[in-house]
Enzyme design. Sequence first.
Site, mmCIF file in Angstrom:
data_model
loop_
_atom_site.group_PDB
_atom_site.id
_atom_site.type_symbol
_atom_site.label_atom_id
_atom_site.label_comp_id
_atom_site.label_asym_id
_atom_site.label_seq_id
_atom_site.Cartn_x
_atom_site.Cartn_y
_atom_site.Cartn_z
ATOM 1 N N PRO A 2 0.825 -1.212 0.000
ATOM 2 C CA PRO A 2 0.000 0.000 0.000
ATOM 3 C C PRO A 2 0.855 1.257 0.000
ATOM 4 C CG PRO A 2 -0.829 -1.586 1.588
ATOM 5 C CD PRO A 2 0.489 -2.110 1.103
ATOM 6 N N GLU A 3 0.500 2.193 -0.873
ATOM 7 C CA GLU A 3 1.227 3.454 -0.972
ATOM 8 C C GLU A 3 0.363 4.564 -0.381
ATOM 9 O OE1 GLU A 3 2.954 4.042 -4.889
ATOM 10 O OE2 GLU A 3 3.025 1.873 -5.227
#
Length: 296
Positions: A2-3
Amino acid sequence: MPELPEVEVVRRQLHPRLVGRTIVAAGSHPSAKFASACEVTGSAVDELRRRGKYLIAELSCERDLIVHLGMTGRLCFDLCIDGLSGRHDDPAGPVEPTDGAAADAMAPRRASASDPYVRAWWRLDDGEVLCLHDVRRFGRIAVCDRGDYRELPTLAAIGPEPLDPDFDVAAFWRTSRRSSQRIKTQLLNQRLVAGVGNIYADEALFLAGINPAARSISRPRAERLAEALCNVLTASIERGGSTLRDYYSLTGAGDNQKYFVCYGRAGEPCARCGAELRRRVLDQRSSTWCPTCQRR
């Protein structure tokens, strides 16, 4: 992994359910990566914010509870945590279901006593239980004095937030000029800018017309890149983030992966010029780009 957009989506969903609540019990996997989850029992959550890819809960005890989701981490609320094995026993007993608590059908499965992948959980004073589910254990939990992130070097040295209204494009360009690393690598190391990973680096570089292997960029290109980063990150947040395999928010999968124009599309025609998009490993990370639109 996840960014920024995915973590921001989770933060926005958690905020109204977590801020103002008191943690009345907690448990964790015995690993040192998760054991500090138990240190926050009795504290209220005053604020929930994001820094790069980190979630930071500011607690009433003047400490911060920090969660990094790693590659496979998911946060979800559970209604039947009683009996879950953890470092601490839960004195509160079973949690009764509350109205509106049913999870979206697309959401990750709820944690339960038989779920071997629950790495930490926190019971709130309203009966809800927040769980960290992490199959591969690449996530991390830390508790530290407010703002003292020395035990998390990446967080301590993290760069500016690209969506901050006060983001300084001139400083962004000057910082990039001080490094001999490829611009794609600079975007990924979290010191040039916070929260950007492989997906949004490829997407932003494509939109800005910058080759990922370039080792220096002009100020006009830096300005285009900063604008492209803002655009791709904002659009992804609005679409619930990108779900390729493991990422789910509290309400389900994101949709942004349907709108990729570059990332993961090697061998397909460029949406701008029709040239075949190429893939190459740069500094141990895969990169996709257009040889025509992103010439060096």
